[in-house]
Design an enzyme around this catalytic site. Structure first.
Site, PDB file in Angstrom:
ATOM      1  N   SER A   1     -10.516   0.403   3.190  1.00  0.00           N
ATOM      2  CA  SER A   1      -9.872   0.171   4.486  1.00  0.00           C
ATOM      3  C   SER A   1      -9.367   1.485   5.059  1.00  0.00           C
ATOM      4  O   SER A   1      -8.663   2.242   4.377  1.00  0.00           O
ATOM      5  CB  SER A   1      -8.692  -0.786   4.335  1.00  0.00           C
ATOM      6  OG  SER A   1      -9.164  -2.038   3.902  1.00  0.00           O
TER       7      SER A   1
ATOM      8  N   GLU B   1      -4.569   4.065   6.042  1.00  0.00           N
ATOM      9  CA  GLU B   1      -4.371   3.681   4.632  1.00  0.00           C
ATOM     10  C   GLU B   1      -4.981   4.743   3.725  1.00  0.00           C
ATOM     11  O   GLU B   1      -4.467   5.029   2.653  1.00  0.00           O
ATOM     12  CB  GLU B   1      -5.033   2.319   4.365  1.00  0.00           C
ATOM     13  CG  GLU B   1      -4.889   1.846   2.930  1.00  0.00           C
ATOM     14  CD  GLU B   1      -5.204   0.361   2.762  1.00  0.00           C
ATOM     15  OE1 GLU B   1      -4.746  -0.452   3.590  1.00  0.00           O
ATOM     16  OE2 GLU B   1      -5.897   0.018   1.795  1.00  0.00           O
TER      17      GLU B   1
ATOM     18  N   ARG C   1       0.826  -1.223   0.000  1.00  0.00           N
ATOM     19  CA  ARG C   1       0.000   0.000   0.000  1.00  0.00           C
ATOM     20  C   ARG C   1       0.856   1.267   0.000  1.00  0.00           C
ATOM     21  O   ARG C   1       0.562   2.243   0.697  1.00  0.00           O
ATOM     22  CB  ARG C   1      -0.980   0.030   1.178  1.00  0.00           C
ATOM     23  CG  ARG C   1      -1.877  -1.167   1.260  1.00  0.00           C
ATOM     24  CD  ARG C   1      -2.831  -1.284   0.060  1.00  0.00           C
ATOM     25  NE  ARG C   1      -3.468  -2.582   0.105  1.00  0.00           N
ATOM     26  CZ  ARG C   1      -3.017  -3.676  -0.534  1.00  0.00           C
ATOM     27  NH1 ARG C   1      -1.959  -3.599  -1.334  1.00  0.00           N
ATOM     28  NH2 ARG C   1      -3.629  -4.825  -0.438  1.00  0.00           N
TER      29      ARG C   1
END
Ligand code: FAD
Length: 295
Positions: free
Chosen positions: A210, A281, A161
């Site tokens: 998320s 995130e 990520r």
């Protein structure tokens, strides 16, 4: 000539549906128009940020004091050439997936659960079900005010990520290398992954995916926040999903500040109960102020 608009509300460009206006806003349709926009921003001393589908984005309620770009036209198209998917950075993953399936190319099925663009996926090395952008990205064209360059996944620093891209560097095109696979098999895989997603996450609510990255802990971020008793916890118009605690839903009239307050509460609880500092995130745009943890 590229049109620069002022005061365009950004809430409609995010999946959560919150956030204020952009000081300047443009929809470049070609690399030339993109360069024009970037030179305009440089001359005006404006910061630049790009929005994809806004599916991983929390925009400040006060808006963004800079130039916000939304890639359009040629920069949002996609096509299959041989075993490559060639797409503009603003092309929606869903359309790209449709094209690859029709062409009998496999390897992009994991993206059926990721409602963004190819450029947004490069920014944070989007991934799901054991694959990610880094696994299939042949190269990406990154355009900035001081020049353009094609970069490989390694040169972009793609990891979990994460990429090394910074605002002002715009992913204008991507090339994914895929592998031949019968369209029927691709269809079955997609149906299976979508069913898994539907069983575990809120798929019919306004969220930004998320909220936190999974920590290095036996519990995922979602399980940890669930164990903290946060499912369904509400502040203002935002609530932690009763279905999956690592999602924040717009329960009707949320502001970004409500989502930030929930994130701060979630981080505090995870730290107090597990000693874990959750890292967000979701990407922030504008002056979004997530308070530091008090230890
Ligand atoms: C229901 C739901 C499920 C999700 N599931 C997943 C999942 O399984 N896996 C996963 O990884 N993510 C998931 N996400 C998050 C999100 O879809 C991905 O992060 C996606 O890659 C974001 O793409 P976007 O185009 O919407 O980017 P945006 O949210 O618009 O932007 C995200 C960041 O990328 C930058 N950016 C966008 N486009 C460009 C560009 N062309 N050039 C340079 N920078 C750019 C933005 O400035 C911002 O910093 C989910 C989101 C939702 C709402």
């Amino acid at each position: 000539m590229l049109k620069i608009e002022q005061g365009v509300e950004l809430a409609r460009f995010t999946t959560l549906g919150t956030g204020g206006p952009a000081r300047a806003f443009a929809r470049p349709e070609s690399v030339e128009e993109l360069e024009e926009a970037l030179h305009f921003a440089r001359d005006q001393g404006l910061e630049v940020a790009t929005v994809g589908l806004g599916s991983n984005l929390l925009v400040a309620d006060d808006g963004v004091d800079g130039l916000v770009l939304k890639l359009a036209g040629d920069l949002a198209q996609s096509e299959v050439v041989g075993e490559l998917l060639i797409a503009g950075g603003g092309a929606a993953n869903a359309v790209c997936l449709h094209r690859t399936r029709a062409a009998g190319l496999g390897g992009f099925e994991f993206a059926c659960a990721i409602p963004g663009t190819t450029g947004g996926g490069v920014w944070m090395n989007a991934g799901a079900y054991g694959s990610d952008w880094a696994a299939i990205l042949e190269r990406a064209l990154v355009v900035a005010a001081d020049g353009s360059a094609w970069r490989t996944a390694e040169e972009l620093g793609l990891s979990y990520r994460h990429s090394e891209l910074r605002h002002g560097q715009v992913v204008a095109r991507v090339e994914f290398r895929l592998t031949p696979k019968p369209a029927d098999e691709i269809k079955v895989t997609i149906a299976d992954l979508q069913a898994q997603r539907k069983a575990a996450q809120p798929t019919n609510k306004r969220t930004y995916g998320s909220v936190f990255k999974n920590p290095e802990h036996e519990l995922s971020a979602g399980r940890m926040l669930e164990a903290c008793g946060l499912k369904g916890h509400r502040i203002g118009g935002a609530q932690i999903s009763p279905r999956h605690a690592n999602f924040i839903e717009n329960a009707g009239d949320a502001r970004s500040a409500d989502a930030v307050a929930l994130m701060a509460e979630a981080r505090r609880r995870a730290y107090d109960e597990y000693g874990v500092e959750l890292e967000h995130e979701v990407e922030f745009l504008g002056a979004v102020d997530l308070p530091a943890l008090t230890k």
